[in-house]
Design an enzyme around this catalytic site. Structure first.
Site, mmCIF file in Angstrom:
data_model
loop_
_atom_site.group_PDB
_atom_site.id
_atom_site.type_symbol
_atom_site.label_atom_id
_atom_site.label_comp_id
_atom_site.label_asym_id
_atom_site.label_seq_id
_atom_site.Cartn_x
_atom_site.Cartn_y
_atom_site.Cartn_z
ATOM 1 N N SER A 251 -49.589 -29.823 -58.029
ATOM 2 C CA SER A 251 -48.195 -30.049 -57.673
ATOM 3 C C SER A 251 -47.379 -30.168 -58.952
ATOM 4 O O SER A 251 -47.922 -30.141 -60.056
ATOM 5 C CB SER A 251 -48.060 -31.326 -56.844
ATOM 6 O OG SER A 251 -48.255 -32.441 -57.697
ATOM 7 N N LYS A 252 -46.089 -30.309 -58.764
ATOM 8 C CA LYS A 252 -45.173 -30.335 -59.914
ATOM 9 C C LYS A 252 -45.583 -31.351 -60.973
ATOM 10 O O LYS A 252 -45.354 -31.138 -62.155
ATOM 11 C CB LYS A 252 -43.756 -30.650 -59.428
ATOM 12 C CG LYS A 252 -43.039 -29.439 -58.890
ATOM 13 C CD LYS A 252 -41.561 -29.510 -59.268
ATOM 14 C CE LYS A 252 -40.836 -28.238 -58.869
ATOM 15 N NZ LYS A 252 -40.128 -28.342 -57.627
ATOM 16 N N ARG A 253 -46.163 -32.460 -60.516
ATOM 17 C CA ARG A 253 -46.436 -33.480 -61.523
ATOM 18 C C ARG A 253 -47.554 -33.066 -62.486
ATOM 19 O O ARG A 253 -47.753 -33.691 -63.515
ATOM 20 C CB ARG A 253 -46.693 -34.826 -60.837
ATOM 21 C CG ARG A 253 -48.064 -35.139 -60.464
ATOM 22 C CD ARG A 253 -48.160 -36.319 -59.524
ATOM 23 N NE ARG A 253 -49.241 -36.074 -58.606
ATOM 24 C CZ ARG A 253 -50.519 -36.188 -58.934
ATOM 25 N NH1 ARG A 253 -50.860 -36.580 -60.129
ATOM 26 N NH2 ARG A 253 -51.462 -35.911 -58.061
ATOM 27 N N HIS A 254 -48.265 -31.993 -62.169
ATOM 28 C CA HIS A 254 -49.269 -31.469 -63.101
ATOM 29 C C HIS A 254 -48.649 -30.519 -64.124
ATOM 30 O O HIS A 254 -49.347 -29.965 -64.964
ATOM 31 C CB HIS A 254 -50.367 -30.714 -62.347
ATOM 32 C CG HIS A 254 -51.190 -31.584 -61.459
ATOM 33 N ND1 HIS A 254 -51.064 -31.570 -60.093
ATOM 34 C CD2 HIS A 254 -52.127 -32.510 -61.740
ATOM 35 C CE1 HIS A 254 -51.910 -32.439 -59.564
ATOM 36 N NE2 HIS A 254 -52.554 -33.027 -60.547
ATOM 37 N N GLY A 255 -47.348 -30.295 -64.029
ATOM 38 C CA GLY A 255 -46.704 -29.318 -64.919
ATOM 39 C C GLY A 255 -46.153 -28.181 -64.078
ATOM 40 O O GLY A 255 -46.037 -28.307 -62.863
#
Ligand code: GLU
Length: 473
Positions: A251-255
């Site tokens: 998800s976005k929080r992984h980049g």
């Protein structure tokens, strides 16, 4: 009005046709790009066709920018589809037509359950702590009123089990009693997405449905439609999703999860991205560097792993470094010039000349651009914070000696320059590195750069001497 569904799978002797079927509700994400790649490779490996279908039936969430992003991401990655893209929403009439055929053949029925009756079923299921399985009393009725709203439901099998011999997951079996009768047409007569997928796959001649395993459950709802229509069934391959480095779903929080960020912001080359996505969930022994032609030769679904793969930016950058080193200098020049936004021939020539040494030490196009910035910098040079200490202590005295020695050089080539610099080090009684480091910082403002003699040649005599003089006593 009752009909039985033939559950035997027809023979699969057709030419391979695969498809990528993105919903244009956002950018092309890593998982989608990988799905598209696997579909392309599988089709090419079998001399078949790879088709593209834009699943834009959700009119509220589908956008033109998303369609553009998907098409441009695919083009960038060289995921060339055959023929024109099919836009699912344009085919709604055909989808409804198939539902009517099933209605006429007795494989579907009009269901007049009211919202209240459905709510009561839901409440009863909740009270009994059981999952909701809608069993419509209309399934076996034919006294259909014409003046009341109804949906069209598929008469799905209620007994036995359905097994999908998934080409990645192996045999997956679901008891038919677990699956309720799918709504095919809403009460306003519009077709549902699940029907659209099957009709389009059939009409497009798709033989292999290769997609994310978040769609595995859908396959059990889609197969009965093929069987009701007597259509040849596709083979299924549901590939595990991509996870982040911590093992959670990507998800976005992984980049960045959108392909365009890797192109525009992270400076990744398309062939590196393609190679990385290929290796993410598919393997061929220990091979890491696999170009597209080799991939077409080797790709098979048996090589796709069953467990989710983890995204690893470092690995991607390592591959990218490899592909940068292998890339044509003129092409890299174009990409870096684009980043700088300049077009003049002189600066491009200088970049091309510098490229063989620049590309040896860059993991992405940003590093390549940053590494070449010294070529175009104006004096006095901005010095990197990390490099500044190298200009302290005895550095200016050495740079003064270097200036005198280089000023006396007539043949401004790497060999002559190397001799001159070595002599300065010897005369000063220091190692070459102790001279080369301040020289590098004075010329480039950085601790790392192409070979220092190459830098001198690239900058030319006047600019080199002027930059050295800026830091001499
Ligand atoms: N449109 C679906 C998605 O974007 C894919 C459907 C399919 O491959 O069958 O997830």
């Amino acid at each position: 009005m009752s009909a039985t569904i033939d559950t035997a799978a027809p023979p699969r002797d057709r030419n391979v046709v695969t498809r990528f079927a993105p919903s244009p509700t956002g950018f092309l994400h890593l998982g989608g790009a990988r799905t598209a790649l696997f579909n392309l490779l599988f089709a090419r490996a079998h001399g078949g066709k790879f088709l593209l279908r834009i699943e834009d039936t959700d009119r509220a969430r589908s956008t033109q920018p998303a369609i553009d992003a998907i098409l441009s991401g695919m083009t960038w990655l060289g995921l060339d589809w055959d023929g024109d893209a099919v836009f699912q929403a344009t085919r709604a009439e055909r989808h409804a037509e198939v539902a009517h055929q099933m209605l006429n053949s007795g494989h579907a029925y009009r269901c007049y359950l009211t919202p209240d009756e459905l709510a009561a079923m839901r409440a009863a299921a909740e009270a009994a702590k059981k999952p909701l399985r809608i069993r419509s009393p209309w399934r076996d009725r034919t006294d259909w009123p014409d003046d009341k709203p109804y949906v069209v439901r598929l008469k799905a099998p209620t007994e036995g089990a359905t097994t999908i011999p998934d080409l990645v997951q192996g045999d997956v079996t679901v008891q038919n009693v677990e699956i309720d009768d799918l709504v095919l047409l809403r009460s306003d007569g519009t077709p549902v997405y699940m029907l659209a997928v099957v009709v389009d796959d059939h009409d497009m001649g798709v033989t292999h449905v290769i997609r994310g395993d978040d769609h595995l459950n859908n396959a059990f709802r889609q197969l009965p439609i093929y069987r009701a229509m007597g259509w040849p069934e596709p083979a299924y391959a549901h590939i595990p999703l991509i996870h982040g480095s911590d093992g959670a779903k990507l998800s976005k929080r992984h980049g960045a999860v959108g392909i365009e960020a890797y192109r525009d912001e992270l400076g990744i080359l398309p062939e590196a991205m393609g190679n990385y996505l290929l290796r993410l969930g598919w393997g061929h022994g220990d091979d890491e560097i696999i170009d597209r032609d080799q991939a077409v030769e080797w790709f098979d679904l048996a090589g796709v792993g069953k467990s989710p793969s983890r995204f690893d930016l470092k690995k991607l950058e390592n591959l990218n470094g490899h592909y940068i080193r292998a890339a044509d200098d003129a092409r890299l020049t174009g990409l870096v010039a684009e980043k700088f936004g300049f077009e003049d021939a002189a600066r491009r020539d200088l970049l091309t000349q510098a490229m063989p040494s620049l590309k040896a030490r860059a993991a992405n196009l940003n590093e390549l651009a940053a590494g070449s910035a010294f070529l175009f910098a104006t004096r006095p040079l901005q010095i990197d914070e990390a490099a500044a200490p190298l200009l302290q202590d005895g550095a200016s005295a050495l740079l003064t000696r270097l200036h005198a020695a280089l000023d006396a050089v007539h043949n401004w080539d790497t060999e002559t320059l190397e001799d001159a610099v070595r002599r300065v080090a010897e005369d000063a009684g220091v190692k070459l590195g102790q001279v080369a480091q301040p020289l590098r910082v004075a010329l480039t403002g950085r601790k790392t750069s192409p070979g220092i003699f190459d830098v001198l040649v690239l900058l030319g005599r006047d600019e080199s001497l002027a930059r050295i003089a800026d830091h001499a006593v």
